[in-house]
Structure formats: structure tokens, C-alpha cells
Design a protein around this motif. Structure first.
Motif, mmCIF file in Angstrom:
data_model
loop_
_atom_site.group_PDB
_atom_site.id
_atom_site.type_symbol
_atom_site.label_atom_id
_atom_site.label_comp_id
_atom_site.label_asym_id
_atom_site.label_seq_id
_atom_site.Cartn_x
_atom_site.Cartn_y
_atom_site.Cartn_z
ATOM 1 N N GLY A 75 -3.121 10.982 -7.313
ATOM 2 C CA GLY A 75 -3.661 11.376 -6.017
ATOM 3 C C GLY A 75 -3.433 12.854 -5.757
ATOM 4 O O GLY A 75 -4.300 13.550 -5.204
ATOM 5 N N LYS B 178 -1.274 9.231 -1.600
ATOM 6 C CA LYS B 178 -2.563 9.006 -0.939
ATOM 7 C C LYS B 178 -2.782 9.918 0.272
ATOM 8 O O LYS B 178 -3.854 9.916 0.849
ATOM 9 N N GLN C 272 0.819 -1.213 0.000
ATOM 10 C CA GLN C 272 0.000 0.000 0.000
ATOM 11 C C GLN C 272 0.854 1.265 0.000
ATOM 12 O O GLN C 272 0.514 2.252 -0.657
ATOM 13 N N TYR D 118 3.749 7.427 -3.746
ATOM 14 C CA TYR D 118 2.776 7.450 -2.664
ATOM 15 C C TYR D 118 2.127 8.836 -2.603
ATOM 16 O O TYR D 118 2.699 9.797 -2.083
#
Length: 410
Positions: A289, A247, A106, A245
């Protein structure tokens, strides 16, 4: 860049590899105040204690990287064990392996079930203990900057995110100075005080970044993210740039604020890798994102719309800007498609914003292969992208016709 770095370090290893100095502390071990030192809670064996003292005696600016492979292995084994024990003692609770693997995926987008070579290409490594002879052999080779099987040379061990099975934590370049130090000084010939590597007391001094990084990675700790924002932004930047990343709204805003000035907007390449970057494995990462965050918060005051407009004007101008952040034509078109999509969505929110280069409309109008590329890729499955393209095309065409009419004098 990485290949050049590897070559330089390999050269250093070949011509500068030194044994461990047992006589004088290196100059870099001048004593500084170290916070968070605590007494060891278990007794080190005499061999482990001597290894730590030898480590702090290394008289080479490249440190453990250019030491004999046997010492590299022993020091790293001890460092990994002590770091993991200190992590737990500091309050870190390892997740079960399946959950830990899921969290790594993740956060980093890395599947820890991959083979070694794939993991290395992703900038990762699973630490191999003495019971895993095959992986242990590869591990020794990448520590020594040697090639792994099939003659391929990848990133060096000291630049990899190392996942430690059993403890299920991640450590970047595990080393003894991240977890232990030596308390006590001696005065050198120059009058300066140096670490007393022979008789000084060995104490724990865990690098706080390791604790907070793992709290954030595996427990999604808001307190850890706050600490990292205040003390270890390099880690957050690497998550964003190398692993995509995007998010976290907090990290996204941090990246925007570091690029966007208070008065003037950056132009073209000055946006660096805010919207797209090359990942640890070399793949193009489009920070969707971040684009979604910008769309949600766009207004006339923050000029997020202008930022996309400005970036697209350079990204898609292949004729006047033939080289752009080492991106291929296809990569520029793919990035331009995604960013153009959010630019189109943002246009409806930001009509009247005092900036409009229309770089996206220009590309749609004049670069027919750009439009063909988007259609060929099924509009990248972005909702109503075909309608957005048509609106932006029509808007640009209207501008062209008005200008043509004005120039004709009619």
C-alpha cells in the motif's frame, strides 16, 4: 529480543516478586496534574475500592507484572470492566460481534476466530471472563509469564492487544491506571507531595488513547486519526510495522516523512522497516500500500524513485551486504521483487531524476537465481512484471555494453 525480555521478566518474577506495600506510597506516585478527571458515576464496592488503592501502593518498578497471579487477575478484571464502561460513557458505540471481528481483520489482519495460541502469536488475545475456565487458565498463565499448553512460551499478556468480547473493543495491556486515579495528596518525609492512597478520592481518568484508538479501529473515524497523528503516533507505527496496515495515505506519508530527510536521502539500512517489516507473528510484511502511494505521488521533487533505487541497491547486493535487517535470502528476493516492480513502474514517471544506482537492474543481470525465483513464483501475479523486468534488464545491459566499449578505447 522478545525472548530476552521474557527471560528478564521471568527472572524478576522469580526473585523479586513482592507483596503489596500497605504503608508508604511508591515514589513514582508523585502527584502530577491529570486532565480529564471526572467523578465516578457508580459506586465501587469496598473490595474494588481497596483493590484500586492497593494497586497504587505497589512498590515495585515493574508494577503489576511481578505481582502475585491472584492480584494480577483481580486488578485486570476490574480494569477491563471500568475501561469498557468509560469508553461507552465517552461516546464509543460497540459494533455487533461479526462487524467488530471484520474490522479487527481489516486493521490488524487478525482473525479473532482463531485458537488462543494462534492469537497470541499474532500479538492478540480475547479476554476471558470467569465463565470461561479453559481460556481463563491460559490467561492466568500468560499473565504470570508461564508457558501455555504444549510447553510453548509466547508473548506476555501485558504486551498483547486485548479484544474484550461483549464490549467489542481493543485495549493494549489493560490496567487500572488507564482508567482510574486517586485525587488527594499527602506530604512525604522528603517534603514532596504524594498520592494519598489511603484516603484520597478515587476518580475516573480514562486514557484518551484508548478511546481514539477504538474510534479509529471500529468506526474509521477521521477525527480519531487526526488525534492519533498528533498524540499517539506510536500506535500508528505499530499498526504499520507489526500488522502491515498500509491502507491509509496519511499513515503512509507519516512513515515516509519520518525516514526521509529534507536534504539527504537515507542509504541502505537507514530506511529501517519502511518498505518491509517483520509482523507480530514473524512473517515478512511487504508494504505494498505504501509502494502504491509512492508510485501515485512520485515526482522529481519528492525523490520517491530515488528512495526505492537506493534501498534496492543494498537489499539485493547479497555479496557486499550479506546481512540486511535480519532478512533471509528468500525474503530479500521476495521484497526485492515487489519493490523492483514499483521501481520499474516509477521509472517511466521519473526519467531524468538525478539518481540511478540501478540496483534492480544489476540483480537482474548478474544474479540469475533472482530472476529464476521471480519466475518460479509466477511474477507474484503483478501485472506486466515480465515486461518491466525485460526493460530494466535491457537498460542495464545497454549500460554495461557502453561502459565496456568505453573501457576498450574503441
Amino acid at each position: 529480543m522478545r525472548q530476552n525480555y521474557l527471560f528478564i521478566l521471568s527472572l524478576l518474577f522469580t526473585i523479586s516478586c513482592k507483596g503489596v506495600s500497605q504503608k508508604h506510597p511508591r515514589e513514582s506516585q508523585k502527584v502530577e496534574n491529570v486532565k480529564g478527571q471526572v467523578q465516578l458515576t457508580h459506586k465501587l464496592s469496598p473490595m474494588e475500592e481497596q483493590l484500586i488503592r492497593d494497586y497504587y501502593e505497589i512498590d515495585d518498578p515493574e508494577g503489576i507484572i511481578v505481582q502475585p497471579n491472584d492480584m494480577q487477575e483481580k486488578c485486570t478484571d476490574l480494569a477491563v470492566r471500568l475501561i469498557c464502561q468509560e469508553l461507552i460513557r465517552s461516546g464509543f458505540k460497540p459494533l455487533p460481534s461479526q462487524e467488530a471481528y471484520k474490522r479487527v481483520y481489516q486493521i490488524f489482519g487478525v482473525d479473532l476466530n482463531q485458537h488462543s495460541k494462534e492469537l497470541i502469536q499474532d500479538g492478540f488475545w480475547k479476554y476471558a471472563d470467569k465463565g470461561n475456565s479453559k481460556e481463563r487458565s491460559i490467561q492466568k498463565n500468560i499473565m504470570a509469564l508461564k508457558a501455555v499448553p504444549d510447553g510453548q512460551t509466547f508473548g506476555i499478556f501485558w504486551d498483547l492487544q486485548t479484544f474484550v468480547p461483549q464490549y467489542n473493543c481493543v485495549i493494549l495491556s489493560p490496567s487500572l491506571d488507564q482508567v482510574v486515579t486517586i485525587k488527594g495528596t499527602v506530604k512525604g518525609a522528603d517534603g514532596e507531595e504524594y498520592m494519598d492512597t489511603e484516603k484520597g478520592k478515587i476518580v475516573y481518568s480514562l486514557d484518551k488513547s484508548i478511546f481514539y484508538r477504538n474510534q479509529f479501529i471500529f468506526h474509521d473515524s477521521k477525527a480519531a486519526l487526526t488525534w492519533l497523528m498528533n498524540n499517539d503516533r506510536d500506535f500508528l507505527r505499530e499498526l504499520f510495522l507489526k500488522y502491515g496496515y498500509d491502507k491509509s495515505d496519511i499513515i503512509n506519508k507519516m512513515m515516509i516523512d519520518e525516514v526521509k530527510g529534507e536534504e539527504e536521502l537515507p542509504i541502505g539500512k537507514e530506511y529501517k522497516e519502511l518498505f518491509v517489516s517483520k509482523g507480530a507473528d514473524g512473517r515478512l510484511l511487504i508494504h505494498q500500500g505504501l509502494l502504491q502511494y509512492m508510485l501515485k505521488h512520485a515526482d522529481r521533487k519528492n525523490l520517491y524513485y530515488c528512495m526505492l533505487d537506493e534501498y534496492l541497491s543494498s537489499l539485493l547486493d547479497l555479496e557486499n551486504v550479506p546481512e540486511f535487517d535480519d532478512l533471509t535470502k528468500e525474503e530479500r528476493y521476495k521484497a526485492g521483487a515487489y519493490i523492483g516492480y514499483y521501481y520499474g513502474l516509477m521509472y517511466e514517471k521519473c526519467i531524468g531524476t538525478p539518481c540511478d544506482n540501478e540496483g534492480f537492474g544489476y540483480a537482474l543481470y548478474y544474479q540469475k537465481d533472482f530472476v529464476s525465483y521471480i519466475k518460479k513464483n509466477n511474477y507474484f501475479h503483478l501485472k506486466d512484471f515480465d515486461k518491466i523486468i525485460q526493460r530494466q534488464y535491457d537498460r542495464y545491459q545497454e549500460g554495461v555494453e557502453i561502459e565496456s566499449h568505453r573501457m576498450s578505447g574503441e
